[in-house]
Design an enzyme around this catalytic site. Sequence first.
Site, short mmCIF file in Angstrom:
data_model
loop_
_atom_site.label_atom_id
_atom_site.label_comp_id
_atom_site.label_asym_id
_atom_site.label_seq_id
_atom_site.Cartn_x
_atom_site.Cartn_y
_atom_site.Cartn_z
N ASP A 102 52.33 21.30 8.75
CA ASP A 102 52.87 19.95 8.65
C ASP A 102 53.12 19.67 7.18
O ASP A 102 52.17 19.44 6.42
CB ASP A 102 51.88 18.94 9.24
CG ASP A 102 52.40 17.50 9.19
OD1 ASP A 102 53.47 17.26 8.59
OD2 ASP A 102 51.72 16.61 9.73
N THR A 131 74.25 24.24 14.39
CA THR A 131 72.90 24.52 14.89
C THR A 131 72.76 23.97 16.30
O THR A 131 73.62 23.23 16.79
CB THR A 131 71.85 23.85 13.99
OG1 THR A 131 72.06 22.43 14.04
CG2 THR A 131 71.96 24.34 12.55
N ARG A 134 61.57 16.09 3.56
CA ARG A 134 62.61 16.77 2.79
C ARG A 134 62.27 16.92 1.31
O ARG A 134 62.57 17.95 0.70
CB ARG A 134 63.93 16.01 2.93
CG ARG A 134 64.64 16.26 4.25
CD ARG A 134 65.27 17.62 4.23
NE ARG A 134 65.95 17.92 5.48
CZ ARG A 134 66.56 19.05 5.73
NH1 ARG A 134 66.57 20.01 4.83
NH2 ARG A 134 67.16 19.27 6.87
N SER A 155 69.80 21.16 0.55
CA SER A 155 70.35 19.81 0.42
C SER A 155 71.41 19.63 1.50
O SER A 155 71.23 20.09 2.63
CB SER A 155 70.90 19.59 -0.99
OG SER A 155 72.04 20.38 -1.23
#
Length: 238
Positions: A60, A181, A109, A134
């Site tokens: 995590d 994706t 992020r 990014s």
Amino acid sequence: MAMSLDGKRVVVIGGASGIGFGIAKLAAEHGATVVIGSSKEANVTAAVAKLKDATGYTVDVRDEASVQAFFAKVGAFDHLAFTAGDWDFQTVSAKDIDLAKARANLDVRLWGAVAAIKHAVGTIAKDGSITLTSGMLVHRPRKGAPLVGAIGGATESLAKSFAADLAPVRVNAVCPGLVLTEHVEKSYPQQQRDAVVGGQPLPRTATVEEAAMAYVYAMMNGYVTGQTLPIDGGGLLV
């Protein structure tokens, strides 16, 4: 000098799906031993099962103790790719920004990447590399997505700053355009995808494999550091 991934250990945080799994698969095809990190154990297990000689652990990235424990299990390695988290492409006006959601995105992020770098440096090879992620909204901002671009911009700055700080370990960022994706295919209809990429010189989405190649290039080219590599079908030209 050209490098090889033969005999190298490649760690991919976010490697259970999407671009991350594409990186893991391509690195393995180039001779690397791959370690996958992702937040859900079932996803890690499923991804590892698809690759030869791969291992994986849950992590995590919002929890520093979890990141520290992950790298303790990984041990010595050569290259790290960080792709954790899905970008939120939902359009929202400034007055409707959900600050809690924005902070959660930053926790994964941005701060997740910082935590990964902090705990990777103790065991990464001196000629190793770190590659962050990014996104094209940094360079082609659009109405309704200011925070997506801002988070990506911070990630690109991280790559430059850590490239200077951690040398000779190399640090770069990959800046994908729209990549097909599983998440994008499921969440965004073809018409919406076409609207995003239609004006590009290459008017289509990137394949996962095309995006993954940029990360593997950043690993293999020992003279590339502090760079952002756009994989955007020429989107920056228009």
